[in-house]
Design an enzyme around this catalytic site. Sequence first.
Site, PDB file in Angstrom:
ATOM      1  N   GLY A 179       0.766  -1.230   0.080  1.00 37.41           N
ATOM      2  CA  GLY A 179       0.010   0.009  -0.031  1.00 37.41           C
ATOM      3  C   GLY A 179       0.692   1.278   0.179  1.00 37.41           C
ATOM      4  CB  CYS A 180       3.695   2.203   1.909  1.00 38.63           C
ATOM      5  SG  CYS A 180       2.799   2.211   3.797  1.00 38.63           S
TER       6      CYS A 180
END
Length: 150
Positions: free
Chosen positions: A45-46
Amino acid sequence: MTTLKAGDKAPNFSGTDQDGKTHKLADYAGKKLVVFFYPKASTPGCTAEACDLRDNFHRFQANNYELLGVSADSAKAQIKFKDKYELPFPLIADEDKSVINAFGVWGPKKFMGREYDGIHRTTFVINEKGIIEEVIEKVKTKEHASQILK
């Protein structure tokens, strides 16, 4: 969780990036600043979020925005993340959580039925005078730039 909202003065933070350079709110006076907090460098996600911001970096520059990523990762982890994905903006290695706590994004989280404390993925858009214009708590990692640059 964050009690900061649009219209509040941004915290007068000071944090050190992946190269040991200090960044303070005052350094960005006269520019718009996007401070995005992410849980952990190099996680899916990051990575999606940082790469979306990278891919739209020219749009941020064209609109007088500076970008600053913040997580509790070590400087070494931030260097690897920045280099691997060729991120054009600094990443604060906030291991002591001073910037994270100043913005109030550390708190209880739930993941797969487990509760723990961690960074809530949150983005703050700060204007040229150091006032928070927007707080984005429901970050869409793959289209975050369009959430900011409406």
